[in-house]
Design a protein around this motif. Structure first.
Motif, PDB file in Angstrom:
ATOM      1  N   ARG A  58       0.834  -1.196   0.000  1.00 20.13           N
ATOM      2  CA  ARG A  58       0.000   0.000   0.000  1.00 20.13           C
ATOM      3  C   ARG A  58       0.873   1.251   0.000  1.00 20.13           C
ATOM      4  NH1 ARG A  58      -3.665  -1.146   5.189  1.00 20.13           N
ATOM      5  NH2 ARG A  58      -1.602  -1.803   5.937  1.00 20.13           N
ATOM      6  N   GLU A  59       0.257   2.328  -0.430  1.00 18.38           N
ATOM      7  CA  GLU A  59       0.926   3.630  -0.409  1.00 18.38           C
ATOM      8  C   GLU A  59      -0.018   4.622   0.255  1.00 18.38           C
ATOM      9  OE1 GLU A  59       3.576   5.360  -3.745  1.00 18.38           O
ATOM     10  OE2 GLU A  59       1.593   6.257  -4.045  1.00 18.38           O
TER      11      GLU A  59
ATOM     12  N   ALA B 268      13.536   8.444   4.345  1.00 24.17           N
ATOM     13  CA  ALA B 268      13.418   8.375   5.802  1.00 24.17           C
ATOM     14  C   ALA B 268      12.247   7.474   6.191  1.00 24.17           C
ATOM     15  CB  ALA B 268      13.233   9.764   6.387  1.00 24.17           C
ATOM     16  N   ARG B 269      12.417   6.753   7.271  1.00 23.51           N
ATOM     17  CA  ARG B 269      11.367   5.860   7.765  1.00 23.51           C
ATOM     18  C   ARG B 269      10.486   6.595   8.762  1.00 23.51           C
ATOM     19  NH1 ARG B 269      15.612   2.357   6.660  1.00 23.51           N
ATOM     20  NH2 ARG B 269      14.974   0.452   5.587  1.00 23.51           N
ATOM     21  N   VAL B 270       9.181   6.385   8.621  1.00 24.76           N
ATOM     22  CA  VAL B 270       8.208   7.037   9.486  1.00 24.76           C
ATOM     23  C   VAL B 270       7.130   6.030   9.875  1.00 24.76           C
ATOM     24  CG1 VAL B 270       8.566   9.341   8.525  1.00 24.76           C
ATOM     25  CG2 VAL B 270       6.865   7.828   7.495  1.00 24.76           C
ATOM     26  N   GLN B 271       6.297   6.416  10.828  1.00 19.67           N
ATOM     27  CA  GLN B 271       5.148   5.610  11.249  1.00 19.67           C
ATOM     28  C   GLN B 271       3.869   6.420  11.106  1.00 19.67           C
ATOM     29  OE1 GLN B 271       6.844   2.476  14.584  1.00 19.67           O
ATOM     30  NE2 GLN B 271       5.767   4.289  15.267  1.00 19.67           N
ATOM     31  N   ILE B 272       2.770   5.715  10.864  1.00 18.63           N
ATOM     32  CA  ILE B 272       1.450   6.327  10.826  1.00 18.63           C
ATOM     33  C   ILE B 272       0.569   5.587  11.821  1.00 18.63           C
ATOM     34  CG2 ILE B 272      -0.543   6.905   9.390  1.00 18.63           C
ATOM     35  CD1 ILE B 272       1.282   6.685   6.944  1.00 18.63           C
ATOM     36  N   GLU B 273       0.059   6.306  12.789  1.00 19.97           N
ATOM     37  CA  GLU B 273      -0.790   5.698  13.818  1.00 19.97           C
ATOM     38  C   GLU B 273      -2.242   6.099  13.575  1.00 19.97           C
ATOM     39  OE1 GLU B 273       0.515   6.619  17.719  1.00 19.97           O
ATOM     40  OE2 GLU B 273       2.361   5.420  17.591  1.00 19.97           O
ATOM     41  N   THR B 274      -3.057   5.095  13.341  1.00 24.86           N
ATOM     42  CA  THR B 274      -4.496   5.318  13.217  1.00 24.86           C
ATOM     43  C   THR B 274      -5.195   4.569  14.344  1.00 24.86           C
ATOM     44  OG1 THR B 274      -4.897   3.398  11.796  1.00 24.86           O
ATOM     45  CG2 THR B 274      -4.221   5.440  10.711  1.00 24.86           C
TER      46      THR B 274
ATOM     47  N   THR C 271      -0.976   0.531  13.375  1.00 20.18           N
ATOM     48  CA  THR C 271       0.237   1.335  13.271  1.00 20.18           C
ATOM     49  C   THR C 271       1.023   0.841  12.063  1.00 20.18           C
ATOM     50  OG1 THR C 271       0.364   1.726  15.660  1.00 20.18           O
ATOM     51  CG2 THR C 271       2.384   2.037  14.378  1.00 20.18           C
ATOM     52  N   LEU C 272       1.326   1.742  11.156  1.00 20.70           N
ATOM     53  CA  LEU C 272       1.972   1.378   9.910  1.00 20.70           C
ATOM     54  C   LEU C 272       3.377   1.952   9.852  1.00 20.70           C
ATOM     55  CD1 LEU C 272      -1.058   2.452   7.736  1.00 20.70           C
ATOM     56  CD2 LEU C 272      -0.505   0.105   8.346  1.00 20.70           C
ATOM     57  N   ARG C 273       4.263   1.233   9.180  1.00 17.99           N
ATOM     58  CA  ARG C 273       5.621   1.714   8.959  1.00 17.99           C
ATOM     59  C   ARG C 273       5.841   1.862   7.459  1.00 17.99           C
ATOM     60  NH1 ARG C 273       9.468   1.496  12.937  1.00 17.99           N
ATOM     61  NH2 ARG C 273      11.097   1.277  11.365  1.00 17.99           N
ATOM     62  N   GLY C 274       6.574   2.894   7.091  1.00 13.14           N
ATOM     63  CA  GLY C 274       6.822   3.103   5.677  1.00 13.14           C
ATOM     64  C   GLY C 274       8.011   4.006   5.440  1.00 13.14           C
TER      65      GLY C 274
ATOM     66  N   ARG D 238       4.251  11.192   0.448  1.00 13.64           N
ATOM     67  CA  ARG D 238       3.823   9.929  -0.127  1.00 13.64           C
ATOM     68  C   ARG D 238       4.711   8.852   0.494  1.00 13.64           C
ATOM     69  NH1 ARG D 238       3.834  10.296  -6.230  1.00 13.64           N
ATOM     70  NH2 ARG D 238       5.892   9.336  -6.126  1.00 13.64           N
ATOM     71  N   ILE D 239       4.073   7.906   1.152  1.00  8.95           N
ATOM     72  CA  ILE D 239       4.792   6.938   1.972  1.00  8.95           C
ATOM     73  C   ILE D 239       4.495   5.528   1.479  1.00  8.95           C
ATOM     74  CG2 ILE D 239       5.088   6.039   4.313  1.00  8.95           C
ATOM     75  CD1 ILE D 239       4.102   8.827   5.301  1.00  8.95           C
ATOM     76  N   SER D 240       5.550   4.790   1.147  1.00  6.76           N
ATOM     77  CA  SER D 240       5.396   3.404   0.720  1.00  6.76           C
ATOM     78  C   SER D 240       5.471   2.490   1.930  1.00  6.76           C
ATOM     79  CB  SER D 240       6.500   3.027  -0.274  1.00  6.76           C
ATOM     80  OG  SER D 240       6.359   3.744  -1.466  1.00  6.76           O
ATOM     81  N   GLU D 241       4.485   1.619   2.041  1.00  6.51           N
ATOM     82  CA  GLU D 241       4.434   0.716   3.184  1.00  6.51           C
ATOM     83  C   GLU D 241       5.612  -0.256   3.163  1.00  6.51           C
ATOM     84  OE1 GLU D 241       1.236  -2.306   5.325  1.00  6.51           O
ATOM     85  OE2 GLU D 241       1.053  -1.814   3.188  1.00  6.51           O
ATOM     86  N   GLU D 242       6.167  -0.523   4.339  1.00  3.72           N
ATOM     87  CA  GLU D 242       7.229  -1.510   4.490  1.00  3.72           C
ATOM     88  C   GLU D 242       6.666  -2.736   5.182  1.00  3.72           C
ATOM     89  OE1 GLU D 242      10.557   0.080   6.524  1.00  3.72           O
ATOM     90  OE2 GLU D 242      11.322   1.152   4.779  1.00  3.72           O
ATOM     91  N   PHE D 243       7.094  -3.910   4.720  1.00  2.00           N
ATOM     92  CA  PHE D 243       6.616  -5.146   5.315  1.00  2.00           C
ATOM     93  C   PHE D 243       7.471  -5.511   6.517  1.00  2.00           C
ATOM     94  CE2 PHE D 243       5.494  -5.920   0.701  1.00  2.00           C
ATOM     95  CZ  PHE D 243       4.179  -5.566   0.884  1.00  2.00           C
TER      96      PHE D 243
END
Length: 526
Positions: free
Chosen positions: A471-472, A488-494, A498-501, A521-526
């Motif tokens: 996902r993006e 750069a790596r970031v997190q998105i908390e909903t 919690t997503l990392r990308g 624009r953040i590309s999801e990391e697995f």
């Protein structure tokens, strides 16, 4: 990779989120190296973009609109149009806090654009680009018939710039060793031939070694953050967490087109060999003695090509009964050594011309004899580099192929090496990482190369994860995250997860009397 380091006071102000973002624009108006700062109240709008290119590099662009009602900003200075002038962009928050220089950009080919509206309205528009746009033009005036050739180099090493490919490519654009921030990647390449502009070559190199390439504000060129570098990095570092109260826009997009369960890499790899025979005279006519040994008659009635000036002795080697052309050779016989290898009968044979320095793949020679005779052997020895054509590496996730069918990625490229990395040749390790990134896991699989199947394991340090469609996310915030950067790596908390990308694009939009907007624009990391 993390965000740029900024002053602690700026970090605290960003977290509070109650101070307006400020922009400072300093420009070399006259092209003399003297920078003048634009009045802050004249900045109507300033937008800056960053993007990770498919080719491998990271670029930045910008647009600035200035209020020029009173003609304060002369177009171009000294009668010029201003194209190529350097512009320095800095950010701060509120009053009394330090400034952070975020961009070093240049006015594009449109120069200073004078815009006039109704009444006395007048504005100045500047289109901006970073140094990468200049590096794309570096080869335009070069002689394409003589491309640069380098041999026996490491990818990157700041301690020996004369043997570092990154430094040698950058030097062609006037970037010296002290202007490069780089990691040490000790993988070697026996042969490199540059045929493209500086930025394209560096981008391909960055893509092959998964490095971050950027014309950053702190250095004219950055080439670092590669999994193949000697320097250790904490890949789990998270620069910023986007929480609900910091986001006013969040969009999720499925990037199913990025998914692949099969990677097919096909490349041409230069291979360095030991010193051996790289040329032997074999032009017809040829005769054979009683032992079926070939001999080449030289008679005064017939002048052979090799006896004329400028004869080209093309280097080639014999491999399993087939001949392979040599693309580069060194450690070549001296004239004296080549003379000692002559085997003849009858007249005396000697080289009247022997040039092995003008070309890398052939010698220019003239072989003469004073009287009639028969030549049995004339040869040149050297250390050759040959091109191994269509070296292939095919890798697949067998379970995913069985479940979903083949979704293949066909790849070719430059700068791959057969040097061993993590127990595999570099190009095999690269293919494993590409498949893991595309499929979201490193499954139990069979590795196929040249029709041979072998069981393979993930490269060292690689994390497995369940397969899923990538996902993006597009995130927008009013926070002054002007120190964010691509990679750069970031997190998105909903409320749900919690997503990392990883950031692969951003825009920073400043408008006079309107809230600052930072979009990522953040590309999801697995």
């Amino acid at each position: 990779m993390k965000f740029y380091d900024i002053d602690t006071a700026l970090v605290e102000a960003i977290e509070k989120g109650d101070s307006p973002v400020r922009v400072r624009i300093s420009l070399d108006w006259s092209g003399t190296g003297f920078y003048e700062t634009v009045f802050e109240h004249d900045i109507i709008e300033a937008v800056f973009y960053g993007l990770k290119e498919v080719s491998g590099g990271t670029t930045a662009r910008g647009e600035v609109l200035l209020d020029n009602t009173y003609g304060t900003y002369a177009c171009g200075g000294n009668g010029g149009r201003g194209a190529g002038r350097e512009v320095r962009i800095s950010f701060s928050l509120g009053e009394g806090l330090p400034w952070f220089q975020r961009f070093v950009l240049y006015v594009d080919d449109n120069g200073f654009q004078d815009i006039r509206g109704p009444g006395q309205r007048r504005a100045l528009r500047l289109g901006l680009h970073d140094r990468s746009a200049l590096l794309r033009k570096t080869e335009n005036s070069r002689d394409w018939t003589h491309p640069a050739v380098f041999t026996y180099l490491v990818i990157c090493d700041k301690t020996q710039a004369e043997k570092s490919l990154v430094h040698l490519i950058a030097k062609r654009a006037g970037i010296e060793s002290g202007d490069i921030d780089c990691a040490t990647i000790p993988i070697t390449l026996p042969y490199v031939k540059l045929t493209k502009n500086t930025w394209t070559e560096l981008s391909e190199l960055a893509k092959t070694y998964r490095a971050h390439l950027e014309c950053a504000p702190e250095k004219p060129l950055v080439f670092a953050h590669s999994p193949y570098q000697q320097e250790t990095e904490n890949i789990d570092d998270c620069s910023y967490t986007f929480q609900g109260d910091k986001i006013f826009y969040l969009r999720e997009t499925a990037r199913a087109e990025l998914y692949r369960n099969t990677v097919r890499l096909k490349i041409n790899i230069p291979v360095a060999l030991e010193k051996q025979e790289i040329w032997r005279y074999d032009d017809p006519p040829v005769l054979y003695d009683t032992n079926l040994t070939p001999m080449y008659p030289f008679r005064s009635t017939v002048l052979r090509d090799v006896q004329q000036q400028g004869y080209e002795a093309q280097y080639r080697i014999k491999d399993g009964g087939t001949e392979r052309p040599v693309i580069y050779a060194d450690q070549i016989d001296t004239l004296e050594e080549a003379m000692e290898r002559l085997d003849f009968e009858g007249g005396t044979f000697a080289y009247s011309a022997y040039d092995v320095t003008t070309h890398h793949e052939k010698a220019l020679i003239t072989l003469n004899t004073e009287t009639d005779g028969d030549l049995y052997r004339a040869a040149i020895y050297g250390r050759p580099i040959v091109l191994d054509l269509n070296r292939s590496c095919f890798l697949r996730d067998s379970e995913a192929v069985q479940q979903y069918g083949t979704a293949a990625l066909n790849v070719s490229g430059s700068y791959f090496s057969e040097m061993e990395v993590n127990g595999h040749p570099h190009y095999e390790d690269w293919t494993m990482r590409e498949l893991a990134e595309r499929s979201g896991k490193m499954p139990s699989m069979a590795f196929f190369q040249n029709g041979v199947s072998q069981n393979e394991t993930p490269p060292k340090g690689m994390v497995t994860a369940p397969s899923m469609a990538r996902r993006e996310f597009t995130v927008k915030t009013h926070r002054g995250l002007f120190h964010a950067r691509i990679g750069a790596r970031v997190q998105i908390e909903t409320s749900k997860e919690t997503l990392r990308g990883t950031i692969n694009a951003f825009s920073l939009r400043y408008r006079r009397d309107v809230a600052f907007v930072a979009a990522f624009r953040i590309s999801e990391e697995f």
